[in-house]
Enzyme design. Structure first.
Site, PDB file in Angstrom:
ATOM      1  N   CYS A  22       0.798  -1.231   0.000  1.00 14.75           N
ATOM      2  CA  CYS A  22       0.000   0.000   0.000  1.00 14.75           C
ATOM      3  C   CYS A  22       0.832   1.283   0.000  1.00 14.75           C
ATOM      4  CB  CYS A  22      -1.024   0.030   1.132  1.00 14.75           C
ATOM      5  SG  CYS A  22      -1.087  -1.387   2.200  1.00 14.75           S
ATOM      6  N   ARG A  62       7.091 -10.886   5.795  1.00 15.12           N
ATOM      7  CA  ARG A  62       6.663 -10.602   7.161  1.00 15.12           C
ATOM      8  C   ARG A  62       7.308 -11.605   8.102  1.00 15.12           C
ATOM      9  NH1 ARG A  62       0.246  -9.383   5.844  1.00 15.12           N
ATOM     10  NH2 ARG A  62       0.727  -7.746   4.359  1.00 15.12           N
ATOM     11  N   GLN A 108       1.110 -11.225  -2.788  1.00 20.71           N
ATOM     12  CA  GLN A 108      -0.295 -10.841  -2.722  1.00 20.71           C
ATOM     13  C   GLN A 108      -0.781 -10.462  -4.111  1.00 20.71           C
ATOM     14  OE1 GLN A 108       0.254  -7.525   0.052  1.00 20.71           O
ATOM     15  NE2 GLN A 108      -0.999  -8.652   1.521  1.00 20.71           N
ATOM     16  N   ASP A 145      -2.455  -8.021  -5.022  1.00 20.89           N
ATOM     17  CA  ASP A 145      -2.862  -6.798  -4.350  1.00 20.89           C
ATOM     18  C   ASP A 145      -3.356  -5.759  -5.351  1.00 20.89           C
ATOM     19  OD1 ASP A 145      -3.223  -5.379  -2.092  1.00 20.89           O
ATOM     20  OD2 ASP A 145      -1.112  -5.055  -1.646  1.00 20.89           O
ATOM     21  N   HIS A 156      -4.931  -1.456  -5.097  1.00 17.64           N
ATOM     22  CA  HIS A 156      -5.452  -0.351  -4.296  1.00 17.64           C
ATOM     23  C   HIS A 156      -6.265   0.552  -5.189  1.00 17.64           C
ATOM     24  CE1 HIS A 156      -2.140  -1.903  -1.852  1.00 17.64           C
ATOM     25  NE2 HIS A 156      -2.986  -1.680  -0.887  1.00 17.64           N
ATOM     26  N   LYS A 197     -12.535  -4.654   7.464  1.00 14.49           N
ATOM     27  CA  LYS A 197     -12.339  -5.521   6.302  1.00 14.49           C
ATOM     28  C   LYS A 197     -13.581  -6.366   6.047  1.00 14.49           C
ATOM     29  CE  LYS A 197      -8.943  -7.969   8.252  1.00 14.49           C
ATOM     30  NZ  LYS A 197      -7.889  -9.000   8.250  1.00 14.49           N
ATOM     31  N   HIS A 253      -8.343  -1.349  -0.267  1.00 18.88           N
ATOM     32  CA  HIS A 253      -7.331  -2.397  -0.467  1.00 18.88           C
ATOM     33  C   HIS A 253      -8.102  -3.664  -0.802  1.00 18.88           C
ATOM     34  CE1 HIS A 253      -4.432  -0.274   2.445  1.00 18.88           C
ATOM     35  NE2 HIS A 253      -5.577   0.315   2.664  1.00 18.88           N
TER      36      HIS A 253
END
Length: 646
Positions: free
Chosen positions: A339, A368, A386, A388, A390, A474, A520
């Site tokens: 992000c 992580r 991910q 991912d 945005h 979420k 997200h």
RNA sequence: GCCGUUGUAGCUCAGGGGUAGAGCACUUCCUUGGUAAGGAAGAGGCCAAGGGUUCAAAUCCCUUCAAUGGCUCCA
């Protein structure tokens, strides 16, 4: 004596004397029914089958087959476990003993005594012995003072701690045999319902789930009203082990781990990479159609980026530690999420309200530092990718965009035949706001947007408090693995906070600066976890479009090797993933091996096929599609894939 | 990170204080075959790593590492 009306689920109404129990109602219908009644639901509340009913009521008789029946059965089994433990290990102190999804546990403080898995058999036998005494579970209302006195004399500080939080007048004890427990109930009528017992595992568990408290021994078990049900359960467990993605991943050569590379860092083998590539292409296509723009960002980011985003404060100490450079004070973090990078992409040029929504998508690999004990196959790793994206949207676009993302997630799930998921709305824990960043107003807006969007799409959702991300609420799509553990796959998050931290702006039609809202989202969640759950769902039998190797050509002897190679070239030209088994083995053996490798299509070629310029097609599992030209096979495959993806 | 369990060949596992075993996979040879296992020979191991006990340790003890079932955590 007053009379009450009992309404049964079929709508029939029966009259009884006040104080009649559910069990007596069952007896009035038939003795056989009464023997199977575990508990009852009176006006929607689960109670003891023996509890007197005093007023008119809707009554549901609960049997083993009912979910609430099972829970009651297992809760009572936990009490039986506790009784057996007290008998075998005098002086043990008891924590709590609830039912779980399958079975039950009891948390126990063994003090100086040792308890190991070698003693499971002894414990099971003691429980069976106690069950056979046919002791009734007896409910007793007690005052708070009585409750405290009882457990003070017994010396059970954990129960005393629980009683402290209870109000006088709502405390009940349940007893069976020589055992009495603080318990809200309800329970089964007698211990003799419990016919089959398996102690399944042993674990440490913190008292009241708090890391700072003492760790108790948690004993898990499962019980059944029939021996045969226990046997069936053991078979299901075996089946689940067969579907374990770690086992199948090894067998099908999809991924591996290396101690040298490091724990929690998956290595994708060629076949696994092929599979993953197909998933990426599939989603990329859907995203382009939905107006997403691919972006690419580096694997590290300056520490200041994460100070701005708030991640440093939240996770800095528990993350992979920064990479230092020759320059004094300069530090970079491995990126733990995409992000902040995407926020900076947004800022690269000024935005007009006409530009929004902007949708940046990236298959971004993040790192992580998960706790060592947390790592689990591909579902919980330290480096993962991910899917991912945005979305930067105007406030008036939030709901519409959120709904479109829900559609995309549902499309992905449908294409992969994931039917058994839970949509979970994860909100902030209202009692512990310090865990989160951002203003109450923004949280309220974000939470409302999610709840409304989910309702608008007609999703049936469960709400979980305290499960939100630290920057926003979420909508999570939870899917179970082979043994019933829940994993979060798809996630959609509304975020008013990062745009503020990064001072994101767009110029409105009023020529003033406004703040966009960020969404997200990741339909897969991560490719690693998604592939893991996918493997367990299909037991390694991937859909044709996804499977790493679609077709295997099995020449009957070396004489047909050249013909086989020609076929291979034709298939490859049509983007079909194929290979030849040219070993000097008999056809039966080649078929067996192809079956074990879960290859969807086998082409048997010999004298006949070569002469007719055809292939004989066998589907995995044995179905014979007969012989056809290679061109017909190609169109058959393409049609099959088209059906799967629509 | 905490509690429990496990670690022997590429895989699945047996064994166990006195120089390492099986099946599958692999290599070579024979066999050239028709829808779930053809035959023979061979190669492959510091028994997770380190330390101790012992005349002798893969085996017993300790530590570490990793995997695993939970707990806690999960941007």
């Amino acid at each position: 004596m007053s009379e009450i009306k009992i309404t049964l689920p079929d709508g029939s109404v029966k009259h009884f004397e006040a104080g009649t129990s559910a069990l007596q109602v069952a007896q009035s219908i038939s003795e056989g029914l009464a023997r199977n009644i575990i508990a009852a639901k009176v006006n929607g509340k689960v109670v003891d089958a023996t509890l007197p009913i005093l007023t008119d009521a809707d009554l549901v008789l609960l049997k083993w087959e009912d979910q609430d029946g099972k829970r009651t059965f297992w809760h009572s089994s936990a009490h039986l476990l506790a009784e057996a433990l007290e008998a075998l290990y005098p002086g043990v102190k008891l924590g709590i003993g609830p039912p779980v999804e399958t079975g039950f546990y009891y948390d126990v403080d063994f003090g100086d005594q040792k308890f190991t898995s070698e003693e499971f058999g002894k414990l099971e036998n003691k429980m069976l012995e106690l069950a056979r005494t046919n002791s009734a579970y007896v409910r007793k209302e007690v005052s708070k003072a009585e409750a405290i006195q009882y457990f003070t004399e017994k010396g059970d500080e954990y129960k005393l701690e629980l009683i402290e939080d209870l109000n006088d007048g709502e405390i009940t004890f349940y007893s069976q045999g020589n055992f009495t427990d603080l318990c809200r109930g309800p329970h089964i009528p007698t211990t003799s319902f419990i016919k089959a017992i398996k102690i399944t595992s042993l674990a440490g568990a913190y008292w009241r789930g708090n890391e700072k408290n003492k760790q108790l021994t948690r004993i898990y078990g499962v019980t059944f009203p029939k021996k045969s049900e226990l046997d069936e359960y053991m078979v299901i467990l075996e089946e689940a082990k067969r579907r374990d993605h770690r086992k199948i991943g090894k067998e099908l050569e999809l991924f591996t781990f290396s101690e040298k590379v490091g724990m929690g860092l998956p290595l994708w083998l060629p076949k696994g990479a092929r599979l993953r590539e197909s998933l990426v292409q599939f989603l990329q296509k859907a995203q382009v159609a939905a107006g997403y723009q691919p972006v690419i960002t580096p694997h590290i980011g300056n520490k200041n980026l994460y100070i701005t985003s708030g991640h440093y404060e939240k996770y800095g100490e528990d993350a992979f530690q920064p990479i230092k450079t020759p320059r004094e004070g300069e530090e970079f973090f491995l990126k733990p999420m995409n992000c902040p990078h995407h926020c900076e992409i947004y800022k690269a040029s000024p935005k007009s309200y006409k530009d929004l929504p902007v949708r940046y998508a990236e298959f971004g690999t993040v790192y992580r530092y998960e706790q060592a004990g947390e790592l689990h196959g591909l579902t919980r790793v330290r480096g993962f990718t991910q899917d991912d994206a945005h979305l930067f949207v105007r406030p008036d676009q939030v709901k519409e965009e959120f709904c479109k993302v829900i559609d995309l997630v549902l499309y992905v799930f449908k294409s992969l035949d994931f039917k058994d998921y839970t949509a979970q709305i994860s909100l902030r824990d209202p009692n512990n706001k310090t865990k989160y960043i951002g203003s109450d107003e923004n949280w309220a807006l974000a939470e409302a947007a999610i709840i409304e969007s989910a309702a608008e799409k007609g999703l049936s959702t469960v709400i979980e408090l305290g499960e939100a991300a630290f920057y926003g609420p979420k909508l999570d799509f939870m899917v179970k693995d082979a043994i019933g553990r829940k994993w979060q796959l798809g996630t959609i998050q509304v975020d008013y906070n990062l745009p503020e931290r990064f001072e994101l702006e767009y110029t409105g039609s009023d020529n003033l600066k406004h703040r966009p809202v960020m969404i997200h989202r990741a339909p897969f969640g991560s490719l690693e976890r998604f592939v893991a759950v996918l493997i367990e769902h299909c037991a390694g039998n991937f859909p044709l479009w996804l499977t790493p190797e679609q077709v295997i050509i099995l020449p009957i002897s070396e004489k047909y090797q050249e013909y086989a190679e020609n076929l291979l070239n034709v298939l490859k030209k049509h983007d079909i993933r194929a290979l030849i088994d040219d070993r000097s083995e008999k056809t039966g053996k080649k078929i067996r091996d192809a079956e074990l490798k879960k290859l969807p299509l086998m082409l048997i070629v010999g004298e006949k096929e070569q002469a007719e310029n055809t292939v004989s097609v066998r589907k995995q599992g044995g179905e014979d599609l007969g012989s056809m030209s290679v061109e017909s096979l190609v169109s058959w495959i393409n049609k099959e894939i088209e059906t799967q993806l629509n």
